[in-house]
Design an enzyme around this catalytic site. Sequence first.
Site, short mmCIF file in Angstrom:
data_model
loop_
_atom_site.label_atom_id
_atom_site.label_comp_id
_atom_site.label_asym_id
_atom_site.label_seq_id
_atom_site.Cartn_x
_atom_site.Cartn_y
_atom_site.Cartn_z
N ASP A 14 -3.82 -4.78 1.66
CA ASP A 14 -3.19 -5.34 0.45
C ASP A 14 -3.72 -4.72 -0.84
O ASP A 14 -3.76 -5.36 -1.89
CB ASP A 14 -3.39 -6.88 0.40
CG ASP A 14 -2.76 -7.55 1.59
OD1 ASP A 14 -1.78 -7.03 2.12
OD2 ASP A 14 -3.28 -8.61 1.99
N LYS B 210 -0.71 -0.45 -1.61
CA LYS B 210 -0.18 0.81 -1.03
C LYS B 210 1.31 0.97 -1.30
O LYS B 210 1.77 2.05 -1.67
CB LYS B 210 -0.45 0.83 0.49
CG LYS B 210 -1.94 0.77 0.83
CD LYS B 210 -2.18 0.67 2.32
CE LYS B 210 -1.78 -0.65 2.93
NZ LYS B 210 -2.59 -1.82 2.52
N GLY C 96 2.58 -6.04 4.79
CA GLY C 96 3.51 -6.50 3.76
C GLY C 96 3.27 -5.64 2.55
O GLY C 96 2.23 -5.76 1.90
N HIS C 97 4.17 -4.72 2.28
CA HIS C 97 4.00 -3.77 1.18
C HIS C 97 4.97 -4.11 0.07
O HIS C 97 6.19 -4.08 0.27
CB HIS C 97 4.21 -2.33 1.68
CG HIS C 97 3.15 -1.90 2.66
ND1 HIS C 97 3.08 -0.64 3.20
CD2 HIS C 97 2.09 -2.57 3.18
CE1 HIS C 97 2.03 -0.57 4.01
NE2 HIS C 97 1.43 -1.73 4.02
N GLN D 76 -2.46 -1.79 6.54
CA GLN D 76 -3.78 -2.45 6.58
C GLN D 76 -4.78 -1.64 5.75
O GLN D 76 -4.38 -1.00 4.79
CB GLN D 76 -4.27 -2.64 8.04
CG GLN D 76 -3.47 -3.66 8.83
CD GLN D 76 -2.14 -3.16 9.34
OE1 GLN D 76 -2.07 -2.15 10.02
NE2 GLN D 76 -1.08 -3.86 9.04
#
Length: 424
Positions: free
Chosen positions: A13, A16, A40-41, A223
């Site tokens: 988080d 990225k 979750g980007h 990650q």
Amino acid sequence: MSVDVLLGLQWGDEGKGKIVDVLTPQYDIIARFQGGPNAGHTLEFEGIKHVLHTIPSGIFRKEVLNLIGNGVVIDPVVFQKEIEKLAPFNLDIKNTLLISKKAHLILPSHRLLDAASEAAKGKNKIGSTLKGIGPAYMDKTGRNGLRVGDILSENFMDKYNALVEKHKGMLDHYQGFEYNIEELEGAFFEGIELLRSLTCVDSEQYINDALKAGKKILAEGAQGTMLDIDFGTYPFVTSSNTVTAGTCTGLGVAPTKIGNVIGIFKAYCTRVGSGPFPTELMDADGDQIRVDGNEFGSTTGRPRRCGWIDLPAMKYAIMVNGVTEMSMMKADVLSNFDEIKVCTHYMIKGEKVETLPFDIIDDEIRPVYESLPGWKKDLTGLTSYVDSPQELKDYVTYLERVLEVPITVVSVGPDRTQTLSNKA
Ligand code: GDP
Ligand code: IMO
Ligand code: MG
């Protein structure tokens, strides 16, 4: 041509998705190489906020190709939802998104196994996102997994049923765990149909041909280094190699073809899920970072644990990844602090430790901090790094000196435009 890599240096988080989106115009292909819907980007532009899980963060730039590599695990259910959310953007998904035939599938029974395993661990649970990541990678390395290419073969249903039977046997070992696989299968097979209609390729061949043809490729990590299966805070990690080396195995790219490695980190540190976090703040400062940084998980909505930046962990991450430049994210979040702390080393059983120890047990590790003056100014409207407060520049220079890697980007807000370049 070489493959540049962008990956997280902390516990995920880091931002990225935002930086991949910012850098995409410089590339022809954006490729995910590991992880799956546990990621979750978040991307923000033109007033829209979008969270991607499996699809690379270059998808909104129409001229760029996006590739899901062999190292990724795909849940057809989550994938279909992602594709449906993209509908309003009129993207030509069939032609701009390629999926490796060697990527593994997450079955509904993998998700159930994840849930059963976590429940059985009780207070020792990993804090998994419950997306079936661990069980799917276990089947991959156990040589039982199903791959995207299998859905194109005639005996797919036989393979599927055999694996599900195996999973049922495993689930039955978890006493009291109730499940109904059949009710999850409708959505799964709908997702499989969608996958069949998209472009599945031999991605390692595709990417190497593209390299030969002079295409520029950016590999997007998921990650972070401290969640890497080998180098993270094991066992509180994910089940894939999140480090640069994961690009080679997750895309089929030779180590000699790796170019720049861009490491992303927050100006502070967060972690979601269980496991050691030496610089975690359990006080008002931690709460302030959580509120000002809106530190709630993009995938699960869970509150993220917050703390100061951890330099021994950062040095370790830079070392194992071969980081050549860095982006410092969320500088704006620290604007309310009079002083900003950085952990320079640890004290463990009375001894000074400057590297990451094998066993990181929170109650034995005492982080030692140095304080730097805060900038106490709103950064979110800045358009150039030169105009930023001296205290921020000093913080950046301090980190560059200690970490021995240039910080080429400073991010001051979630939007694409809130990105300051600090290139020499
Ligand atoms: P990722 O998984 O590394 O892509 O990061 P996430 O999207 O899970 O979490 C990063 C969060 O921080 C998202 O909500 C972003 O919109 C937000 N974000 C990214 N960069 C900045 C920044 O510089 N400042 C602020 N305030 N938010 C940011
Ligand atoms: P992005 O790509 C932050 C964490 C989970 C848990 C551990 C194992 O958005 O940075 P898993 O579901 O992989 O078995 O969970 O890893 N985790 C993440 N934390 N960001 C992520 O992805 C994460 N993906 C997994 O919270 O502690
Ligand atoms: Mg995330």
